[in-house]
Design a protein around this motif. Structure first.
Motif, PDB file in Angstrom:
ATOM      1  N   GLU A  26      -3.240   2.437  -7.412  1.00 46.98           N
ATOM      2  CA  GLU A  26      -4.345   1.675  -6.786  1.00 46.98           C
ATOM      3  C   GLU A  26      -4.733   0.734  -8.298  1.00 46.98           C
ATOM      4  O   GLU A  26      -5.272  -0.116  -7.530  1.00 46.98           O
ATOM      5  CB  GLU A  26      -4.725   3.466  -7.615  1.00 46.98           C
ATOM      6  N   SER A  39       0.838  -1.083  -0.251  1.00 41.35           N
ATOM      7  CA  SER A  39      -0.234   0.049   0.087  1.00 41.35           C
ATOM      8  C   SER A  39       0.872   1.392   0.266  1.00 41.35           C
ATOM      9  O   SER A  39       2.259   1.020   0.011  1.00 41.35           O
ATOM     10  CB  SER A  39      -1.297   0.600   1.023  1.00 41.35           C
ATOM     11  N   HIS A  67      -5.236  -1.814  -5.906  1.00 40.52           N
ATOM     12  CA  HIS A  67      -7.075  -1.040  -4.701  1.00 40.52           C
ATOM     13  C   HIS A  67      -7.826  -2.448  -3.742  1.00 40.52           C
ATOM     14  O   HIS A  67      -8.334  -2.573  -3.248  1.00 40.52           O
ATOM     15  CB  HIS A  67      -7.737  -0.250  -5.506  1.00 40.52           C
TER      16      HIS A  67
END
Length: 381
Positions: A237, A186, A241
């Motif tokens: 992302e 992340s 994600h």
């Protein structure tokens, strides 16, 4: 965590099974058609086998795997007829190995074989020259040898190679606070986490290619498709994600005391979406294959579902009414076994994936969620 011990798609044909929730994977396979035909054409011209060895690696269960094999066989014989000026040898027999980890639902897969053979029998007039088709299950990790030397002419693998052989291991990655509240790379992950994931992917993909190099004859082909990314940023992302939202759903349960927060901090998904450069570098380093095609394409998170056109459309499952629910079912069919292995019975799956579906629905309001898929065609030198 060893994937061989706990990774398998949800079994059977129930509402949360992989058989009922693999439309995205099916759409990825359909994207392969033109590249697959080209690769098989090259393979036929290069090798002219009388007995042709074929492998589908990471075959799973449900309808997709035998659909792939049917397409490969059809292409082999239509290709042979079309290119008869180049090759006078028509494969008389095809030997097919369906591979996955030992905990895969091979029983479900084998139950569909009679239907598969019946279709082949009906096509005998079209598939001229085919005397025999022999299908077997091959249980084991494709991060290692599975078949005898020079026994394969064509290898296929779809939606599998983004799964690592194990969770990346470093001393720092084992520290619970290092990737706190996250289950994958992340924006808050330190560099050592990213490096550990890249190192494990490099090792695994190198082993995969080296193993296939021994098993595939010179001039044989391989078509691969798996998730990746088009940016150098491993925390981008697109590519990560889906894990970010699943982590949020887990954290919300922990905040209510339903699961232990420490369990989330100690879970890291054995998955990696590499960049184009990372994939190319490993192929070139291993050195046994010529890259014929390496191209990314986009596919929606809910591709292939009736709900992809409208958030209120119905799905093939009576329990799925929104796009978020469809995606949640798709992800659940793949990762539930891993989550159960790590969290145990304290994690209520229905609750988790209800929360996950809500988060995904909100995400759909703000963007068009996509996966990046790499489609790769390789020829053995």
């Amino acid at each position: 965590m060893e994937l061989v011990q706990c990774l398998h798609m949800n079994k059977g044909e129930g509402e949360t099974s992989y058989a009922k929730n693999s439309t995205v994977q099916r759409e990825i396979i359909l994207h392969e058609t033109s590249i697959m035909k080209e690769a098989i054409s090259d393979c036929m011209r290069n090798t002219s086998p009388k007995t042709m060895g074929i492998a589908d690696l990471g075959c799973s269960s449900g309808p997709n795997s035998l659909m792939v094999i049917s397409e490969i066989i059809s292409t082999i014989y239509s290709t042979t007829n079309y290119y008869n000026n180049y090759s006078s040898v028509v494969p008389e027999e095809v030997v097919i190995g369906l591979n996955d980890l030992p905990c895969n639902d091979f029983n479900d897969l084998f139950m569909h074989l009679p239907e598969f053979y019946n279709k082949l029998e009906k096509y005998k007039g079209i598939i001229n020259g085919l005397d025999g088709c022999f299908v077997s299950g091959v249980a084991g990790s494709f991060y290692g040898r599975l078949f005898p030397k020079k026994s394969l002419h064509f290898v296929h693998s779809s939606s599998s190679l983004h799964w690592l052989s194990r969770v990346p291991e470093t001393e720092k990655l084992d520290e619970e606070d290092l990737n706190k509240g996250k289950i994958y790379i992340s924006k808050t992950s330190p560099d050592c986490v990213v490096k550990a994931y890249l190192s494990q992917f490099h090792k695994d993909f190198l082993t995969f290619l080296g193993s296939r190099a021994v098993e595939i004859v010179s001039g044989g082909g391989m078509v691969l498709s798996f998730m990746g990314r088009i940016t150098p940023d491993a925390a981008a992302e697109v590519g990560s994600h889906q894990w970010e939202l699943l982590a949020q759903a887990l954290v919300s349960m922990a905040s209510e005391g339903l699961i232990e927060e420490e369990k989330i901090d100690s879970f890291n998904a054995p998955y990696y979406a590499p960049s184009v450069e990372e994939v190319r570098n490993v192929i070139e380093e291993e050195g046994s294959f010529i890259i014929k095609h390496l191209q990314p394409f986009e596919i929606g998170w809910d591709e292939g579902s009736s709900s992809s056109s409208s958030s209120s459309s119905s799905s093939s499952s009576t329990n799925i009414t929104t796009r978020g629910q469809h995606v949640a079912y798709t992800i659940r069919a793949v990762v539930e076994s891993m989550l159960e292995s790590h969290f145990g019975t304290s994690l209520i799956m229905d609750d988790l994936f209800y929360r996950y579906a809500q988060l995904i629905d909100n995400y759909f309001f703000n963007t068009r969620p996509i996966y990046i898929i790499f489609l790769i065609s390789l020829t053995r030198k």
